[in-house]
Design a protein around this motif. Sequence first.
Motif, PDB file in Angstrom:
ATOM      1  N   MET A   1       0.849  -1.200   0.000  1.00  0.00           N
ATOM      2  CA  MET A   1       0.000   0.000   0.000  1.00  0.00           C
ATOM      3  C   MET A   1       0.882   1.246   0.000  1.00  0.00           C
ATOM      4  SD  MET A   1      -2.722   1.305   2.874  1.00  0.00           S
ATOM      5  CE  MET A   1      -3.447   2.926   2.752  1.00  0.00           C
ATOM      6  N   VAL A   2       0.475   2.242  -0.766  1.00  0.00           N
ATOM      7  CA  VAL A   2       1.183   3.510  -0.828  1.00  0.00           C
ATOM      8  C   VAL A   2       0.244   4.611  -0.344  1.00  0.00           C
ATOM      9  CG1 VAL A   2       2.347   5.185  -2.292  1.00  0.00           C
ATOM     10  CG2 VAL A   2       2.645   2.746  -2.738  1.00  0.00           C
ATOM     11  N   ALA A   3       0.680   5.343   0.678  1.00  0.00           N
ATOM     12  CA  ALA A   3      -0.089   6.475   1.201  1.00  0.00           C
ATOM     13  C   ALA A   3       0.574   7.766   0.752  1.00  0.00           C
ATOM     14  CB  ALA A   3      -0.161   6.407   2.723  1.00  0.00           C
TER      15      ALA A   3
ATOM     16  N   ASP B   1       4.934  15.643  -3.778  1.00  0.00           N
ATOM     17  CA  ASP B   1       4.073  14.526  -3.384  1.00  0.00           C
ATOM     18  C   ASP B   1       4.879  13.578  -2.501  1.00  0.00           C
ATOM     19  OD1 ASP B   1       1.949  12.771  -3.239  1.00  0.00           O
ATOM     20  OD2 ASP B   1       2.475  11.739  -5.102  1.00  0.00           O
ATOM     21  N   VAL B   2       4.478  13.438  -1.245  1.00  0.00           N
ATOM     22  CA  VAL B   2       5.163  12.549  -0.304  1.00  0.00           C
ATOM     23  C   VAL B   2       4.454  11.195  -0.332  1.00  0.00           C
ATOM     24  CG1 VAL B   2       5.879  12.203   2.081  1.00  0.00           C
ATOM     25  CG2 VAL B   2       5.798  14.513   1.128  1.00  0.00           C
ATOM     26  N   GLN B   3       5.189  10.174  -0.721  1.00  0.00           N
ATOM     27  CA  GLN B   3       4.635   8.823  -0.865  1.00  0.00           C
ATOM     28  C   GLN B   3       5.338   7.895   0.113  1.00  0.00           C
ATOM     29  OE1 GLN B   3       5.704   8.025  -4.895  1.00  0.00           O
ATOM     30  NE2 GLN B   3       4.660   9.850  -5.699  1.00  0.00           N
ATOM     31  N   ALA B   4       4.564   7.188   0.901  1.00  0.00           N
ATOM     32  CA  ALA B   4       5.116   6.236   1.883  1.00  0.00           C
ATOM     33  C   ALA B   4       4.624   4.827   1.546  1.00  0.00           C
ATOM     34  CB  ALA B   4       4.703   6.611   3.293  1.00  0.00           C
ATOM     35  N   GLN B   5       5.553   3.861   1.530  1.00  0.00           N
ATOM     36  CA  GLN B   5       5.217   2.472   1.200  1.00  0.00           C
ATOM     37  C   GLN B   5       5.808   1.532   2.240  1.00  0.00           C
ATOM     38  OE1 GLN B   5       7.355   0.359  -1.981  1.00  0.00           O
ATOM     39  NE2 GLN B   5       5.358  -0.102  -2.913  1.00  0.00           N
ATOM     40  N   LEU B   6       4.994   0.570   2.702  1.00  0.00           N
ATOM     41  CA  LEU B   6       5.450  -0.514   3.576  1.00  0.00           C
ATOM     42  C   LEU B   6       5.472  -1.781   2.730  1.00  0.00           C
ATOM     43  CD1 LEU B   6       3.330   0.207   6.788  1.00  0.00           C
ATOM     44  CD2 LEU B   6       5.581   1.103   6.194  1.00  0.00           C
ATOM     45  N   ALA B   7       6.633  -2.404   2.646  1.00  0.00           N
ATOM     46  CA  ALA B   7       6.782  -3.596   1.812  1.00  0.00           C
ATOM     47  C   ALA B   7       7.514  -4.677   2.586  1.00  0.00           C
ATOM     48  CB  ALA B   7       7.542  -3.252   0.527  1.00  0.00           C
ATOM     49  N   ALA B   8       7.339  -5.902   2.113  1.00  0.00           N
ATOM     50  CA  ALA B   8       8.034  -7.020   2.744  1.00  0.00           C
ATOM     51  C   ALA B   8       9.530  -6.913   2.490  1.00  0.00           C
ATOM     52  CB  ALA B   8       7.489  -8.342   2.200  1.00  0.00           C
TER      53      ALA B   8
ATOM     54  N   PRO C   1       4.911  15.958   6.944  1.00  0.00           N
ATOM     55  CA  PRO C   1       4.284  15.166   5.873  1.00  0.00           C
ATOM     56  C   PRO C   1       4.810  13.732   5.803  1.00  0.00           C
ATOM     57  CG  PRO C   1       5.688  16.905   4.972  1.00  0.00           C
ATOM     58  CD  PRO C   1       5.525  17.194   6.414  1.00  0.00           C
ATOM     59  N   ILE C   2       6.077  13.506   6.107  1.00  0.00           N
ATOM     60  CA  ILE C   2       6.593  12.135   6.113  1.00  0.00           C
ATOM     61  C   ILE C   2       5.903  11.330   7.207  1.00  0.00           C
ATOM     62  CG2 ILE C   2       8.641  10.741   6.635  1.00  0.00           C
ATOM     63  CD1 ILE C   2      10.314  12.824   5.177  1.00  0.00           C
ATOM     64  N   ALA C   3       5.757  11.923   8.397  1.00  0.00           N
ATOM     65  CA  ALA C   3       5.100  11.225   9.503  1.00  0.00           C
ATOM     66  C   ALA C   3       3.631  10.942   9.180  1.00  0.00           C
ATOM     67  CB  ALA C   3       5.210  12.057  10.778  1.00  0.00           C
ATOM     68  N   ILE C   4       2.934  11.902   8.577  1.00  0.00           N
ATOM     69  CA  ILE C   4       1.517  11.704   8.243  1.00  0.00           C
ATOM     70  C   ILE C   4       1.359  10.591   7.207  1.00  0.00           C
ATOM     71  CG2 ILE C   4      -0.467  12.799   7.127  1.00  0.00           C
ATOM     72  CD1 ILE C   4       0.368  15.421   8.433  1.00  0.00           C
ATOM     73  N   ALA C   5       2.232  10.596   6.183  1.00  0.00           N
ATOM     74  CA  ALA C   5       2.150   9.554   5.162  1.00  0.00           C
ATOM     75  C   ALA C   5       2.408   8.173   5.764  1.00  0.00           C
ATOM     76  CB  ALA C   5       3.140   9.852   4.043  1.00  0.00           C
ATOM     77  N   LEU C   6       3.369   8.098   6.689  1.00  0.00           N
ATOM     78  CA  LEU C   6       3.654   6.811   7.336  1.00  0.00           C
ATOM     79  C   LEU C   6       2.486   6.354   8.206  1.00  0.00           C
ATOM     80  CD1 LEU C   6       7.417   7.016   8.384  1.00  0.00           C
ATOM     81  CD2 LEU C   6       6.365   5.398   6.817  1.00  0.00           C
ATOM     82  N   LEU C   7       1.879   7.284   8.936  1.00  0.00           N
ATOM     83  CA  LEU C   7       0.728   6.924   9.772  1.00  0.00           C
ATOM     84  C   LEU C   7      -0.435   6.431   8.919  1.00  0.00           C
ATOM     85  CD1 LEU C   7       0.803   9.854  12.359  1.00  0.00           C
ATOM     86  CD2 LEU C   7       1.265   7.454  12.835  1.00  0.00           C
ATOM     87  N   ALA C   8      -0.604   7.019   7.738  1.00  0.00           N
ATOM     88  CA  ALA C   8      -1.658   6.548   6.843  1.00  0.00           C
ATOM     89  C   ALA C   8      -1.323   5.163   6.289  1.00  0.00           C
ATOM     90  CB  ALA C   8      -1.846   7.545   5.711  1.00  0.00           C
ATOM     91  N   ALA C   9      -0.056   4.942   5.950  1.00  0.00           N
ATOM     92  CA  ALA C   9       0.348   3.631   5.445  1.00  0.00           C
ATOM     93  C   ALA C   9       0.192   2.548   6.504  1.00  0.00           C
ATOM     94  CB  ALA C   9       1.792   3.689   4.950  1.00  0.00           C
ATOM     95  N   MET C  10       0.332   2.939   7.791  1.00  0.00           N
ATOM     96  CA  MET C  10       0.181   1.994   8.898  1.00  0.00           C
ATOM     97  C   MET C  10      -1.279   1.798   9.303  1.00  0.00           C
ATOM     98  SD  MET C  10       3.411   3.507  11.091  1.00  0.00           S
ATOM     99  CE  MET C  10       2.924   2.707  12.628  1.00  0.00           C
TER     100      MET C  10
END
Length: 507
Positions: free
Chosen positions: A1-3, A19-26, A83-92
């Motif tokens: 998922m990308v927030a 555009d700040v994009q945060a992704q959680l990947a394996a 914005p980095i923290a917000i994007a990460l919180l959304a990705a989480m």
Amino acid sequence: MVARVGTVAFLGIEVIEVDVQAQLAAGLPAFTVVGLPDKAVGESRERVKAAFAALGLALPPQRITVNLAPADQLKEGSHFDLPIAIALLAAMGVLPAEEITEFVALGELALDGRISAVAGVLPAAVHALGRDKGFICPAAQGGEAAWAGGLDVLAAGDLLSLVNHFKGSQLLTAPTPTLAPSEERTLDLRDVKGQESAKRALEVAAAGGHNLLMLGPPGAGKSLLAARLPGLLPPLEPAEALEVSMIHSVAGALAAGGLLRIRPYRAPHHSASIAALTGGGLRARPGEVSLAHRGVLFLDELPEFSRQALESLRQPLEAGRVTVARANAHITYPARVQLVAAMNPCRCGYLGDAAQACNRAPRCAQDYQARISGPLFDRIDLHVEVAAVSPADLSLPPPAEDSAVIAARVAAARRVQRERYARLGEAADLPRSNAEADGRLLEEVAAPDSEGRRLLTEAAAQLRLSARGYHRVLRVARTLADLESSPTVRRLHIAEAMAYRRLQPGR
């Protein structure tokens, strides 16, 4: 998922959408920020981790990638923390991912989760309004962002309150526009005894926005007069206040997150470098000539400034803007200033005083005044000699006219100029004062009568005035006519305007 969440980068006072994009990947646990970040942005990883820990959150043991797009634009500053923290919180899954895409955010995170003030909130808020998005900023700067008008502003004091707002357990109230605190300017021209010709020149300079040079011995009151010029100027108009405040916001010099309401007054020391005066440095910040935009730039001890620093002011004084050229960018800042300068007639300062002058006169004065180049000297409309004040003048009672009386005449003259140039059209680059009028406009609005034109032509030929000097005499004459509510520039106005150009460098 990308927030995703929006933020901005700055190129001068120009805003670039990021555009700040945060992704959680394996994968192996890692936290990477890409997109050409500078060191301050790279260090945001540690601040974000500490802020999350203060919330009782831990980053998931996954591969975390934050991309700042466009990737070819350098990202500078600590305002990317939020914005980095917000994007990460959304990705989480802590914040609603779809909802935060409709916001532009900027702010620096403290280790305990508090959101600290950053530079550039006002231009970023105007940008968010233009994109029809909401705006998230530090609580201390909510009043600054509110000046954008019609904008949904979330001014959060810490990361926890921002999360609770989106969760619905806390409501962040909309901030109200605030004004920057201003010092009460109690400096009054009644404090200056004598110097009637210098006071007259100061009034003319204020009425038309003209550049002014005062030449006189030490202790004559040159700095005293210059410090009282802001008290004669009208307050900033709403459009001017927004323009000036945006420059100070980008420079991080907007006090208490409020809009400026009085004209800037900048008085740099004569040791100032070229970058300090015109802008530059590591991030090409605005210099003194831009921080004084729509206000006064006072240069005391003018010949003591470096020759290169003074020459760098020639283009800004003429064009009303300054371009800072770097290998990777050309940044333009507004620089429509009123230059006020003061200098001694020679190095010792007592030229003409038989008891104190050095034995090198007049050569000493010629060498000292020649430090000011002819082209720079030509850009100064009013040259006035400030004589030493006699003990008899000091014993006199205060003058009858105070700054408020003179300021009323100045405001009336400025109002006449504003209405005159407004009738010429709706172009954004139309002048707001006589000092900004070009030669074409002057031929239309400052054409003297037959006697005045004859005097101007003869005097310009005798004094060998340049075309610039010729037009500057017309500008001053138009201001003198405005102070008298005269629709026509007459011979008397031309004569007084010519009298203010009697000094020449090194002569």
